[in-house]
Design a protein around this motif. Structure first.
Motif, PDB file in Angstrom:
ATOM      1  N   GLU A  28      13.633  -2.902  -5.722  1.00 23.99           N
ATOM      2  CA  GLU A  28      13.058  -2.187  -4.790  1.00 23.99           C
ATOM      3  C   GLU A  28      11.758  -1.647  -5.403  1.00 23.99           C
ATOM      4  OE1 GLU A  28      13.539   2.116  -2.815  1.00 23.99           O
ATOM      5  OE2 GLU A  28      15.341   0.981  -2.980  1.00 23.99           O
ATOM      6  N   GLU A  29      11.645  -1.409  -6.776  1.00 27.06           N
ATOM      7  CA  GLU A  29      10.454  -0.900  -7.507  1.00 27.06           C
ATOM      8  C   GLU A  29       9.441  -1.881  -7.422  1.00 27.06           C
ATOM      9  OE1 GLU A  29      13.310  -1.078  -9.164  1.00 27.06           O
ATOM     10  OE2 GLU A  29      14.122   1.096  -8.822  1.00 27.06           O
ATOM     11  N   ILE A  30       9.712  -3.508  -7.542  1.00 30.02           N
ATOM     12  CA  ILE A  30       8.690  -4.367  -7.502  1.00 30.02           C
ATOM     13  C   ILE A  30       8.144  -4.427  -6.012  1.00 30.02           C
ATOM     14  CG2 ILE A  30       8.249  -6.600  -8.048  1.00 30.02           C
ATOM     15  CD1 ILE A  30      10.396  -6.904 -10.220  1.00 30.02           C
ATOM     16  N   ASP A  31       9.038  -4.364  -5.064  1.00 27.87           N
ATOM     17  CA  ASP A  31       8.716  -4.432  -3.688  1.00 27.87           C
ATOM     18  C   ASP A  31       7.617  -3.402  -3.480  1.00 27.87           C
ATOM     19  OD1 ASP A  31       8.683  -5.746  -1.094  1.00 27.87           O
ATOM     20  OD2 ASP A  31      10.101  -3.816  -0.391  1.00 27.87           O
ATOM     21  N   GLN A  32       7.835  -2.329  -4.051  1.00 23.60           N
ATOM     22  CA  GLN A  32       6.933  -1.030  -3.458  1.00 23.60           C
ATOM     23  C   GLN A  32       5.473  -1.326  -4.185  1.00 23.60           C
ATOM     24  OE1 GLN A  32       9.118   2.479  -4.989  1.00 23.60           O
ATOM     25  NE2 GLN A  32      10.262   2.643  -3.166  1.00 23.60           N
ATOM     26  N   ILE A  33       5.493  -1.977  -5.455  1.00 28.16           N
ATOM     27  CA  ILE A  33       4.459  -2.154  -6.303  1.00 28.16           C
ATOM     28  C   ILE A  33       3.693  -2.919  -5.537  1.00 28.16           C
ATOM     29  CG2 ILE A  33       3.143  -3.045  -8.250  1.00 28.16           C
ATOM     30  CD1 ILE A  33       5.731  -1.382  -9.557  1.00 28.16           C
ATOM     31  N   GLU A  34       4.259  -4.235  -4.994  1.00 30.48           N
ATOM     32  CA  GLU A  34       3.611  -5.384  -4.173  1.00 30.48           C
ATOM     33  C   GLU A  34       2.999  -4.759  -3.211  1.00 30.48           C
ATOM     34  OE1 GLU A  34       6.473  -8.336  -4.166  1.00 30.48           O
ATOM     35  OE2 GLU A  34       6.224  -9.215  -5.757  1.00 30.48           O
ATOM     36  N   ARG A  35       3.899  -3.790  -2.219  1.00 33.16           N
ATOM     37  CA  ARG A  35       3.338  -3.189  -1.106  1.00 33.16           C
ATOM     38  C   ARG A  35       1.886  -2.457  -1.437  1.00 33.16           C
ATOM     39  NH1 ARG A  35       6.964  -3.024   3.559  1.00 33.16           N
ATOM     40  NH2 ARG A  35       8.854  -4.297   2.920  1.00 33.16           N
ATOM     41  N   MET A  36       2.215  -1.887  -2.524  1.00 28.09           N
ATOM     42  CA  MET A  36       0.873  -0.950  -2.727  1.00 28.09           C
ATOM     43  C   MET A  36      -0.345  -1.802  -3.081  1.00 28.09           C
ATOM     44  SD  MET A  36       0.501   1.982  -5.694  1.00 28.09           S
ATOM     45  CE  MET A  36       0.247   0.918  -7.028  1.00 28.09           C
ATOM     46  N   LEU A  37      -0.165  -2.699  -3.914  1.00 26.00           N
ATOM     47  CA  LEU A  37      -1.286  -3.651  -4.202  1.00 26.00           C
ATOM     48  C   LEU A  37      -1.960  -4.301  -2.977  1.00 26.00           C
ATOM     49  CD1 LEU A  37      -0.212  -5.346  -7.528  1.00 26.00           C
ATOM     50  CD2 LEU A  37      -1.948  -3.830  -7.241  1.00 26.00           C
ATOM     51  N   MET A  38      -1.050  -4.480  -1.975  1.00 24.67           N
ATOM     52  CA  MET A  38      -1.728  -5.319  -0.844  1.00 24.67           C
ATOM     53  C   MET A  38      -2.298  -4.220  -0.201  1.00 24.67           C
ATOM     54  SD  MET A  38      -1.764  -7.889   1.108  1.00 24.67           S
ATOM     55  CE  MET A  38      -0.731  -9.053   0.443  1.00 24.67           C
ATOM     56  N   GLN A  39      -1.980  -2.923   0.064  1.00 27.39           N
ATOM     57  CA  GLN A  39      -2.794  -1.843   0.666  1.00 27.39           C
ATOM     58  C   GLN A  39      -4.043  -1.878   0.023  1.00 27.39           C
ATOM     59  OE1 GLN A  39      -0.374   1.622   1.019  1.00 27.39           O
ATOM     60  NE2 GLN A  39      -1.654   2.382   2.548  1.00 27.39           N
ATOM     61  N   LEU A  40      -4.159  -1.591  -1.159  1.00 26.25           N
ATOM     62  CA  LEU A  40      -5.165  -1.637  -1.975  1.00 26.25           C
ATOM     63  C   LEU A  40      -6.403  -2.491  -1.791  1.00 26.25           C
ATOM     64  CD1 LEU A  40      -3.989   0.155  -5.319  1.00 26.25           C
ATOM     65  CD2 LEU A  40      -5.152   1.194  -3.602  1.00 26.25           C
ATOM     66  N   ARG A  41      -5.758  -3.776  -1.805  1.00 25.80           N
ATOM     67  CA  ARG A  41      -6.597  -4.971  -1.568  1.00 25.80           C
ATOM     68  C   ARG A  41      -7.239  -4.997  -0.011  1.00 25.80           C
ATOM     69  NH1 ARG A  41      -2.240  -8.575  -4.482  1.00 25.80           N
ATOM     70  NH2 ARG A  41      -3.063  -8.504  -6.765  1.00 25.80           N
TER      71      ARG A  41
END
Length: 71
Positions: A31-44
């Motif tokens: 779940e932590e990795i999924d949250q980080i990946e989602r945040m990175l996508m949103q920032l991009r």
């Protein structure tokens, strides 16, 4: 190659996690990795939008986004 029942059972358990209720749960990233990946996508996505803006606040936000992505 002859596959035994135990081998197939182990293979299926590796593909799917079995929770205590016996329900199948697809194997996925923690779940932590999924949250980080989602945040990175949103920032991009936000970064691409800020590139199109010309005002000073957008330029400042673009710099902050770049530093967040690098961290």
């Amino acid at each position: 190659m002859k596959l035994t029942k135990q081998y197939l059972k182990n293979l299926i358990q590796e593909i799917f996690r079995i929770n205590k209720d016996g329900e199948k749960e697809e194997f996925g990233p923690p779940e932590e990795i999924d949250q980080i990946e989602r945040m990175l996508m949103q920032l991009r996505v936000e970064k691409e939008a800020m590139k199109k803006e010309k005002d000073e606040a957008s330029k400042d936000r673009l710099g902050k986004i770049d530093s967040e992505i690098k961290d």
